[in-house]
Write a protein that holds these residues in place. Structure first.
Motif, PDB file in Angstrom:
ATOM      1  N   THR A  79      -0.910   0.054  -8.398  1.00 41.82           N
ATOM      2  CA  THR A  79      -2.238  -0.042  -7.286  1.00 41.82           C
ATOM      3  C   THR A  79      -2.537  -1.149  -8.117  1.00 41.82           C
ATOM      4  O   THR A  79      -2.332  -1.542  -9.250  1.00 41.82           O
ATOM      5  CB  THR A  79      -3.721   0.956  -8.486  1.00 41.82           C
ATOM      6  N   GLN A 101      -2.181  -4.128  -0.633  1.00 39.15           N
ATOM      7  CA  GLN A 101      -3.651  -3.295  -0.067  1.00 39.15           C
ATOM      8  C   GLN A 101      -4.586  -4.679  -1.121  1.00 39.15           C
ATOM      9  O   GLN A 101      -3.494  -5.028  -2.402  1.00 39.15           O
ATOM     10  CB  GLN A 101      -2.909  -2.323  -0.979  1.00 39.15           C
ATOM     11  N   TYR A 149     -10.917   0.110  -0.653  1.00 35.91           N
ATOM     12  CA  TYR A 149      -9.609  -0.949  -0.806  1.00 35.91           C
ATOM     13  C   TYR A 149     -10.029  -1.467   1.052  1.00 35.91           C
ATOM     14  O   TYR A 149     -10.174  -1.034   1.701  1.00 35.91           O
ATOM     15  CB  TYR A 149      -8.567   0.075  -0.397  1.00 35.91           C
ATOM     16  N   ALA A 175       0.882  -1.710   0.056  1.00 36.93           N
ATOM     17  CA  ALA A 175       0.156   0.105  -0.116  1.00 36.93           C
ATOM     18  C   ALA A 175       0.561   1.678  -0.201  1.00 36.93           C
ATOM     19  O   ALA A 175       0.016   2.577   0.016  1.00 36.93           O
ATOM     20  CB  ALA A 175      -1.015  -0.404   1.518  1.00 36.93           C
ATOM     21  N   SER A 176       2.448   1.191   0.135  1.00 36.52           N
ATOM     22  CA  SER A 176       2.913   2.615   0.258  1.00 36.52           C
ATOM     23  C   SER A 176       3.746   2.010  -0.868  1.00 36.52           C
ATOM     24  O   SER A 176       4.817   1.698  -1.433  1.00 36.52           O
ATOM     25  CB  SER A 176       4.143   2.132   1.621  1.00 36.52           C
ATOM     26  N   ASN A 231      -3.683   3.376  -2.025  1.00 38.30           N
ATOM     27  CA  ASN A 231      -3.571   4.187  -3.612  1.00 38.30           C
ATOM     28  C   ASN A 231      -4.808   4.034  -4.865  1.00 38.30           C
ATOM     29  O   ASN A 231      -4.955   2.662  -4.783  1.00 38.30           O
ATOM     30  CB  ASN A 231      -2.350   2.928  -3.914  1.00 38.30           C
ATOM     31  N   GLU A 232      -5.433   4.782  -4.147  1.00 35.05           N
ATOM     32  CA  GLU A 232      -6.839   4.373  -5.842  1.00 35.05           C
ATOM     33  C   GLU A 232      -6.274   4.616  -6.919  1.00 35.05           C
ATOM     34  O   GLU A 232      -5.355   5.125  -7.140  1.00 35.05           O
ATOM     35  CB  GLU A 232      -7.652   5.325  -5.082  1.00 35.05           C
TER      36      GLU A 232
END
Length: 196
Positions: free
Chosen positions: A67, A92, A80, A62-63, A194-195
């Motif tokens: 995505t 994620q 998410y 997620a970082s 992260n979208e």
């Protein structure tokens, strides 16, 4: 005069055909074995490449990672799940949905993240998320790490005021899990989703 090979500059001998060979004394005879000059450097390079590949996770983080592909990606809305382990490693997952909202239970079920719960009088508690802890005999043992729950709306995390089964998420919202020490009175949320 017997055919004797002269030692090379690499403490070996020159074998027929110009190949470098290693020589060692075995009893009263000299044993000659071919040495492949490029095997060791090639093996070292291969080991470095394999180590680098092993260190990069097939599960997006997620970082700072791209995505991840969404379950039901063609749906008009996405929510998410972000999981941060005690080690700091984060994962994620994305789930697409067609209605205006998706419930926390449905999001967790569809995300593909392995999780185990136990039902208490206050609702379901997360005992293990994304295989952490690997084993447990008691879901919420005293003086042991636990899963703190957060909800992200509008790009900001807030501590969940309900259990995850009572959370309702809209487009681009997220549930966040952070495995924290029991002594952490104010746990930090996981990284923002992260979208895509």
């Amino acid at each position: 005069m017997p055919n004797r090979r002269q030692p090379s500059a690499r403490n070996g001998t020159e074998a027929p055909g110009g190949r470098l060979s290693a020589a060692r004394s075995v009893g009263d005879r000299l044993e000659v074995r071919p040495v492949r000059k490029h095997i060791l450097p090639a093996s070292a390079i291969l080991a470095i490449v394999l180590a680098a590949a092993a260190c990069s996770s097939s599960t997006p983080s997620a970082s700072g990672s791209p995505t991840p592909a969404c379950v039901n990606a063609s749906a008009s809305h996405h929510a998410y799940v972000v999981v941060e382990h005690l080690s700091g490693h984060s994962v994620q997952k994305c789930v697409g949905f067609t209605g205006d909202t998706i419930g926390g239970q449905a999001l967790m079920d569809q995300s593909g993240i392995n999780f185990q719960t136990q039902t208490y009088s206050f609702g379901k508690a997360a005992c293990a998320v994304d295989n952490e802890p690997a084993q447990f005999t008691q879901c919420l043992p005293q003086n042991a790490p636990y899963w703190a729950l957060f909800v992200e709306t509008g790009g900001a995390w807030a501590t969940a005021q309900t259990g995850y089964t009572d959370v309702t998420l809209h487009d681009k919202d997220a549930i966040g899990w952070h495995y924290v020490q029991s002594t952490d009175a104010s746990p930090a949320p996981p990284p923002l989703a992260n979208e895509g």
